[in-house]
Write a protein that holds these residues in place. Structure first.
Motif, mmCIF file in Angstrom:
data_model
loop_
_atom_site.group_PDB
_atom_site.id
_atom_site.type_symbol
_atom_site.label_atom_id
_atom_site.label_comp_id
_atom_site.label_asym_id
_atom_site.label_seq_id
_atom_site.Cartn_x
_atom_site.Cartn_y
_atom_site.Cartn_z
ATOM 1 N N ALA A 49 -26.468 12.398 14.022
ATOM 2 C CA ALA A 49 -27.258 12.012 15.198
ATOM 3 C C ALA A 49 -27.721 13.247 15.962
ATOM 4 O O ALA A 49 -28.893 13.334 16.364
ATOM 5 C CB ALA A 49 -26.427 11.101 16.106
ATOM 6 N N ALA A 50 -26.827 14.217 16.156
ATOM 7 C CA ALA A 50 -27.191 15.438 16.874
ATOM 8 C C ALA A 50 -28.236 16.228 16.100
ATOM 9 O O ALA A 50 -29.156 16.802 16.694
ATOM 10 C CB ALA A 50 -25.946 16.297 17.118
ATOM 11 N N TYR A 51 -28.120 16.251 14.802
ATOM 12 C CA TYR A 51 -29.081 16.972 13.955
ATOM 13 C C TYR A 51 -30.468 16.356 14.099
ATOM 14 O O TYR A 51 -31.461 17.068 14.269
ATOM 15 C CB TYR A 51 -28.607 16.918 12.499
ATOM 16 C CG TYR A 51 -29.430 17.754 11.551
ATOM 17 C CD1 TYR A 51 -29.078 19.068 11.272
ATOM 18 C CD2 TYR A 51 -30.554 17.222 10.910
ATOM 19 C CE1 TYR A 51 -29.819 19.845 10.396
ATOM 20 C CE2 TYR A 51 -31.309 17.982 10.042
ATOM 21 C CZ TYR A 51 -30.938 19.291 9.778
ATOM 22 O OH TYR A 51 -31.683 20.056 8.909
ATOM 23 N N HIS A 59 -33.106 25.193 10.696
ATOM 24 C CA HIS A 59 -31.902 26.007 10.894
ATOM 25 C C HIS A 59 -31.371 25.863 12.324
ATOM 26 O O HIS A 59 -30.175 25.918 12.558
ATOM 27 C CB HIS A 59 -32.158 27.482 10.538
ATOM 28 C CG HIS A 59 -33.007 28.217 11.504
ATOM 29 N ND1 HIS A 59 -34.379 28.085 11.527
ATOM 30 C CD2 HIS A 59 -32.690 29.088 12.487
ATOM 31 C CE1 HIS A 59 -34.874 28.847 12.486
ATOM 32 N NE2 HIS A 59 -33.866 29.473 13.085
ATOM 33 N N GLU A 60 -32.249 25.613 13.283
ATOM 34 C CA GLU A 60 -31.822 25.367 14.662
ATOM 35 C C GLU A 60 -31.100 24.030 14.775
ATOM 36 O O GLU A 60 -30.151 23.900 15.527
ATOM 37 C CB GLU A 60 -33.030 25.368 15.602
ATOM 38 C CG GLU A 60 -33.642 26.712 15.846
ATOM 39 C CD GLU A 60 -34.869 26.610 16.754
ATOM 40 O OE1 GLU A 60 -35.098 25.544 17.362
ATOM 41 O OE2 GLU A 60 -35.600 27.604 16.841
ATOM 42 N N LYS A 61 -31.593 23.045 14.032
ATOM 43 C CA LYS A 61 -30.977 21.721 14.055
ATOM 44 C C LYS A 61 -29.497 21.794 13.654
ATOM 45 O O LYS A 61 -28.655 21.161 14.263
ATOM 46 C CB LYS A 61 -31.713 20.756 13.122
ATOM 47 C CG LYS A 61 -33.054 20.309 13.603
ATOM 48 C CD LYS A 61 -33.689 19.421 12.546
ATOM 49 C CE LYS A 61 -34.851 18.660 13.085
ATOM 50 N NZ LYS A 61 -34.521 17.320 13.507
ATOM 51 N N ARG A 62 -29.237 22.590 12.623
ATOM 52 C CA ARG A 62 -27.864 22.710 12.132
ATOM 53 C C ARG A 62 -26.949 23.305 13.210
ATOM 54 O O ARG A 62 -25.868 22.787 13.477
ATOM 55 C CB ARG A 62 -27.826 23.570 10.874
ATOM 56 C CG ARG A 62 -26.491 23.513 10.191
ATOM 57 C CD ARG A 62 -26.471 24.297 8.900
ATOM 58 N NE ARG A 62 -25.515 25.366 9.116
ATOM 59 C CZ ARG A 62 -25.657 26.614 8.740
ATOM 60 N NH1 ARG A 62 -26.728 26.996 8.109
ATOM 61 N NH2 ARG A 62 -24.746 27.500 8.994
ATOM 62 N N TYR A 63 -27.405 24.382 13.823
ATOM 63 C CA TYR A 63 -26.589 25.019 14.852
ATOM 64 C C TYR A 63 -26.447 24.137 16.088
ATOM 65 O O TYR A 63 -25.372 24.074 16.703
ATOM 66 C CB TYR A 63 -27.154 26.392 15.219
ATOM 67 C CG TYR A 63 -27.066 27.366 14.065
ATOM 68 C CD1 TYR A 63 -25.834 27.670 13.469
ATOM 69 C CD2 TYR A 63 -28.208 27.961 13.553
ATOM 70 C CE1 TYR A 63 -25.751 28.549 12.406
ATOM 71 C CE2 TYR A 63 -28.132 28.843 12.484
ATOM 72 C CZ TYR A 63 -26.897 29.130 11.921
ATOM 73 O OH TYR A 63 -26.804 29.995 10.874
ATOM 74 N N ALA A 64 -27.509 23.451 16.453
ATOM 75 C CA ALA A 64 -27.454 22.546 17.596
ATOM 76 C C ALA A 64 -26.468 21.406 17.312
ATOM 77 O O ALA A 64 -25.678 21.020 18.184
ATOM 78 C CB ALA A 64 -28.842 21.988 17.907
ATOM 79 N N THR A 69 -21.269 18.754 18.293
ATOM 80 C CA THR A 69 -20.170 17.961 17.712
ATOM 81 C C THR A 69 -18.853 18.735 17.643
ATOM 82 O O THR A 69 -17.957 18.368 16.896
ATOM 83 C CB THR A 69 -20.560 17.464 16.309
ATOM 84 O OG1 THR A 69 -20.840 18.594 15.473
ATOM 85 C CG2 THR A 69 -21.741 16.523 16.352
ATOM 86 N N ALA A 70 -18.713 19.761 18.431
ATOM 87 C CA ALA A 70 -17.471 20.550 18.418
ATOM 88 C C ALA A 70 -16.261 19.674 18.742
ATOM 89 O O ALA A 70 -15.194 19.830 18.133
ATOM 90 C CB ALA A 70 -17.572 21.710 19.400
ATOM 91 N N GLU A 71 -16.413 18.738 19.652
ATOM 92 C CA GLU A 71 -15.289 17.875 20.040
ATOM 93 C C GLU A 71 -14.884 16.941 18.900
ATOM 94 O O GLU A 71 -13.693 16.788 18.614
ATOM 95 C CB GLU A 71 -15.655 17.062 21.282
ATOM 96 C CG GLU A 71 -14.473 16.308 21.862
ATOM 97 C CD GLU A 71 -14.834 15.628 23.170
ATOM 98 O OE1 GLU A 71 -14.371 14.482 23.354
ATOM 99 O OE2 GLU A 71 -15.556 16.216 23.993
#
Length: 118
Positions: A49-51, A59-64, A69-71
């Motif tokens: 969903a975040a992607y 490549h920005e999508k992946r890092y974003a 989703t770190a939590e």
């Protein structure tokens, strides 16, 4: 194992106790694995969903998505560690059971030859 007196009755009691713990460990491992799989699925869905929500280059999508989703990734990792711990504990109990079974065989052999003079 400790410095306890080993006789056939004590060994059989200990084997029974370990067997009961092994039986209970199966349910604990199952619960922890279900928790891990649920956390893994939740993380995958949150990541996807975040992607898809991020507007920008691939490549920005992946890092974003990683940042967003770190939590859920942390929750998944904690659940994975808990499952692996329960699994290792279950395997340790199985090893302890085998050790007591081996000791039991030795003690029974000693009792069989006890009192037979030379």
């Amino acid at each position: 194992m400790s410095n306890e007196v080993l006789n056939p009755v004590a060994i059989e009691q200990r084997i029974r106790e370990i067997s009961e713990r092994i039986a209970k460990s199966a349910a604990v491992c199952n619960e922890r694995y279900i928790t891990f799989m649920t956390a893994d699925r939740n993380h995958d869905l949150a990541y996807a969903a975040a992607y898809m929500e991020h507007k920008g280059a691939a490549h920005e999508k992946r890092y974003a998505a990683d940042l967003a989703t770190a939590e859920t990734r942390g929750a998944r990792d904690v659940a994975d560690a808990a499952y692996k711990y329960a699994d290792r504990l279950a395997k340790a109990l199985e090893s302890e059971l085998r050790a007591y079974q081996s000791i039991g065989a030795s003690v029974r052999a000693m009792y069989q030859v006890a009192g037979r003079g030379e």
